[in-house]
Design a protein around this motif. Structure first.
Motif, PDB file in Angstrom:
ATOM      1  N   TYR A  84       0.786  -1.110  -0.023  1.00 42.98           N
ATOM      2  CA  TYR A  84      -0.081   0.079  -0.020  1.00 42.98           C
ATOM      3  C   TYR A  84       0.853   1.028  -0.085  1.00 42.98           C
ATOM      4  O   TYR A  84       0.593   2.174  -0.743  1.00 42.98           O
TER       5      TYR A  84
ATOM      6  N   ASP B 290      -2.382   1.006  -5.158  1.00 42.20           N
ATOM      7  CA  ASP B 290      -2.765   0.183  -4.137  1.00 42.20           C
ATOM      8  C   ASP B 290      -2.889   0.971  -2.911  1.00 42.20           C
ATOM      9  O   ASP B 290      -3.365   0.431  -1.813  1.00 42.20           O
ATOM     10  N   GLN B 291      -2.838   2.419  -2.945  1.00 39.77           N
ATOM     11  CA  GLN B 291      -2.950   3.143  -1.630  1.00 39.77           C
ATOM     12  C   GLN B 291      -4.246   3.020  -1.118  1.00 39.77           C
ATOM     13  O   GLN B 291      -4.198   3.241   0.117  1.00 39.77           O
ATOM     14  N   HIS B 292      -5.316   2.816  -1.730  1.00 41.40           N
ATOM     15  CA  HIS B 292      -6.590   3.089  -1.430  1.00 41.40           C
ATOM     16  C   HIS B 292      -6.598   1.661  -0.114  1.00 41.40           C
ATOM     17  O   HIS B 292      -7.804   1.755   0.478  1.00 41.40           O
TER      18      HIS B 292
ATOM     19  N   LEU C 176      -7.459   2.794   3.338  1.00 38.01           N
ATOM     20  CA  LEU C 176      -8.741   3.411   3.544  1.00 38.01           C
ATOM     21  C   LEU C 176      -9.945   2.474   3.799  1.00 38.01           C
ATOM     22  O   LEU C 176     -10.880   2.712   4.551  1.00 38.01           O
ATOM     23  N   ILE C 177      -9.832   1.294   3.060  1.00 28.96           N
ATOM     24  CA  ILE C 177     -10.849   0.204   2.953  1.00 28.96           C
ATOM     25  C   ILE C 177     -11.291  -0.266   4.570  1.00 28.96           C
ATOM     26  O   ILE C 177     -12.276  -0.150   4.794  1.00 28.96           O
TER      27      ILE C 177
ATOM     28  N   CYS D 292      -8.956  -4.428  -0.473  1.00 26.25           N
ATOM     29  CA  CYS D 292      -7.630  -4.473   0.055  1.00 26.25           C
ATOM     30  C   CYS D 292      -6.561  -5.676  -0.517  1.00 26.25           C
ATOM     31  O   CYS D 292      -5.379  -5.615  -0.001  1.00 26.25           O
TER      32      CYS D 292
ATOM     33  N   ARG E 189      -6.185   3.465 -11.316  1.00 23.04           N
ATOM     34  CA  ARG E 189      -6.670   3.920 -10.028  1.00 23.04           C
ATOM     35  C   ARG E 189      -7.949   4.274 -10.019  1.00 23.04           C
ATOM     36  O   ARG E 189      -8.763   4.278  -9.226  1.00 23.04           O
TER      37      ARG E 189
ATOM     38  N   THR F  56     -10.409   1.704  -9.909  1.00 20.10           N
ATOM     39  CA  THR F  56     -10.611   1.222  -8.492  1.00 20.10           C
ATOM     40  C   THR F  56     -11.456   1.733  -7.788  1.00 20.10           C
ATOM     41  O   THR F  56     -12.294   1.497  -6.802  1.00 20.10           O
ATOM     42  N   ALA F  57     -11.123   3.106  -7.771  1.00 22.06           N
ATOM     43  CA  ALA F  57     -11.818   4.220  -7.090  1.00 22.06           C
ATOM     44  C   ALA F  57     -13.326   4.140  -7.389  1.00 22.06           C
ATOM     45  O   ALA F  57     -14.286   4.186  -6.574  1.00 22.06           O
TER      46      ALA F  57
ATOM     47  N   TYR G 123     -12.505  12.650 -11.859  1.00 19.13           N
ATOM     48  CA  TYR G 123     -13.524  11.777 -10.971  1.00 19.13           C
ATOM     49  C   TYR G 123     -14.964  12.567 -10.834  1.00 19.13           C
ATOM     50  O   TYR G 123     -15.969  12.043 -10.449  1.00 19.13           O
TER      51      TYR G 123
END
Lengths: 325, 259
Positions: free
Chosen positions: A65, A71-73, A76-77, A160, A221, A224-225, A292
């Protein structure tokens, strides 16, 4: 008044949280098993020591992450899941909670999956096993009905799973080509900008600017978002399965639209101000959030069209109509 | 906790502890297959002159028209890859052509097998084309070696302001005791299947050949890479592919050119 409201809100939250805590039976059993299960993954979770020299699955996840933007989200998950559990507390609190023996079967399955993932040195398989095991522990302690009612938001832990560097390549490469192709057509046909495409490269005929739609610009990204937002919206706001499926499926075209929007703004900037202007738009952190807007806007619009609580139409009154006898 | 909770906890705890014990036992008794490349009892040397490991992969010093020089293992690579990784690296030169031949052999940790799709971009290369190719190998008998061929480009400005544009050909494959793989996914699937079927970990080597060139000279450079590999591969690779019946190297090259 506002500070007083905030203080009242905090007091209500604390009171409700304490009530939820008291209402949950067998907490000791749950946390004891959870600690053992997580402990297994901390000591023997990761079997590949290149790049990440640690046997801990938790450490492996943290490194993924922290070091891979796509994969940084993952950070937050867990908070999103906890927040959604809190939001849905009126659904799962009243559910009768009993210990459930078949949960041991699910825990055994999760253990087998982890053994397999560990032996074949695929940490992602072990990540799936870890979350399945946590779900199994919930089932053992609080029963099948609790598992059923908490399936959403629990399955959001699927986000995740780090995808970059392995499974995501199968998605990133075609996404790059799709995004480049649509941007080229959109720029030529709609914007009237003569842009040429060579593979995943975009450039103008005079060669004053060119851009490579690299993996980082593939739209992974935004996909995924957008997918995460669509899934949460689907399960929070919609009830029927086909509406939820449609909302989740819509994430893919919305994400592509978002990425094409971003690439098109770079092309427009480059057409107006040259390579450096396009580079500025590409690197700007606030400009990178602009795509977004169409993605989230699209989800909200689709959600509005799919909503299930549409008010009934008022009957049309015809002037001079006779009343029924 | 009531009696039922204690029983449930005990059963689950035994299951978890047993899983941990089993994993520890299996890991320490992991059977490795023999490698598909030749090893010598001579350690590799790092950039700082320190020995890396106890063995190294054998690469010939001279083949055909090519001479070579040893390339030390970079500190970055040695620090990042697992400690039981074995290395072999030589820079071959001949007639103005230069190519780096590199072999990385895993131990019990498959993360020695890293992806060039990560290394090349990290060094400023942009991969334009990726394809499966075959290289005719003459010895021990004529066979076709399936490889993955990447064509990449690098562009940038030198400190004096001149634009630098160059291409490179990057060819790689994976080899073990009795198998080749022309891609990361292929070797990982094979490794998983072998582990499940035979409880053995295949010991894979990642072989790569990299040659930089001017833009527009990619095909010519690839032909030189083919020549180099045809000469060197029989010297260090222990496994040969299936014999191509009724074919010699010239006909294999014709087949490869027409594909």
């Amino acid at each position: 008044m506002s500070a007083e409201n905030t203080s009242n809100g905090m007091d209500n939250f604390r009171r409700e949280a304490a009530e939820c805590w008291r209402a949950m039976p067998n907490k000791g059993l749950f946390f004891g098993l959870l600690a053992l299960w997580i402990g297994l993954f901390h000591l023997l979770g990761n079997s590949t020591f290149g790049y990440k020299h640690s046997p801990s699955m938790l450490n492996w996840l943290y490194e993924m992450y922290a070091n891979v933007e796509d994969d940084q989200h993952g950070f937050l998950i867990p908070f999103v899941v906890l927040a959604l559990f809190w939001w849905k507390r009126k659904e799962w609190l009243p559910v009768p909670k009993r210990m459930w023996w078949p949960g041991l079967g699910l825990l055994a399955l999760a253990s087998l999956i982890h053994v397999f993932g560990y032996l074949v040195q695929q940490a992602r398989i072990s990540v799936v096993a870890m979350f399945l095991g946590i779900y199994a522990v919930m089932g053992i302690v609080w029963g099948f009905r609790m598992m059923r009612v908490s399936f959403f938001p629990f399955f959001l832990f699927a986000f995740c799973l780090p995808l970059s560097g392995g499974p995501s390549d199968a998605i990133t490469v075609p996404l790059r080509f799709v995004a480049t192709g649509i941007t080229c057509v959109f720029s030529k046909v709609v914007l009237g900008i003569q842009v040429m495409q060579e593979g995943t490269r975009l450039f103008n005929p005079t060669g004053t600017y060119q851009y490579e739609v690299a993996a980082a610009c593939s739209g992974m990204r935004s996909l995924t978002a957008t997918l995460a937002i669509a899934v949460v919206y689907a399960f929070v706001m919609l009830k029927s399965p086909w509406r939820r499926a449609l909302m989740v499926a819509s994430a893919v075209p919305f994400a592509v639209v978002a990425n094409v929007f971003r690439l098109s703004t770079i092309v427009v900037a480059a057409e107006v101000g040259g390579q450096s202007a396009g580079n500025y738009v590409h690197s700007s952190s606030w400009m990178s959030m602009v795509p977004y807007i169409p993605a989230i806007g699209g989800i909200l619009l689709l959600g509005h069209l799919l909503r299930e609580d549409k008010a009934p139409k008022t009957p049309r009154v015809i002037e001079g109509a006779m009343e029924p006898t | 906790m009531n009696r039922k909770a204690i029983v449930l906890f005990s059963i689950a705890a035994v299951m978890i502890v047993f899983t941990g014990g089993f994993l520890t036992f299996i890991r320490s008794h992991q059977k490795l297959t023999p490698p598909g490349v030749k090893l010598v009892q001579q350690p590799s040397i790092s950039e700082q002159g320190k020995p890396v490991g106890t063995n190294s992969v054998f690469l010939p010093e001279q083949v055909a028209n090519y001479t070579s020089k040893y390339i030390p293992v970079s500190d970055q690579v040695a620090n990042v890859l697992p400690k039981d990784t074995t290395y072999g690296s030589r820079m071959y030169e001949g007639d103005g052509f230069q190519a780096l031949l590199n072999v990385v052999l895993m131990g019990i940790d498959r993360s020695s097998m890293h992806r060039p799709e990560w290394c090349l971009p990290a060094q400023g290369w942009v991969v334009h084309k990726e394809e499966i190719a075959t290289i005719p190998i003459p010895k021990p008998y004529p066979y076709s070696l399936r490889v993955r061929k990447l064509t990449a480009r690098q562009e940038g400005k030198l400190p004096d302001g001149t634009m630098l544009r160059r291409s490179c050909i990057y060819v790689y494959w994976f080899v073990t005791e009795n198998q080749f793989a022309a891609g990361h996914q292929e070797f990982m699937i094979s490794m998983m299947k072998h582990l499940v079927q035979k409880a053995e970990l295949q010991r894979w080597a990642y072989v790569s050949c990299y040659a930089a060139c001017k833009v527009g000279e990619e095909e010519e450079t690839y032909k030189r890479v083919q020549d180099l590999l045809a000469a060197t591969v029989p010297e260090f690779q222990l496994f040969a592919g299936p014999r191509e019946k009724g074919k010699n190297v010239a006909s294999l090259r014709k087949t490869e050119a027409s594909e």
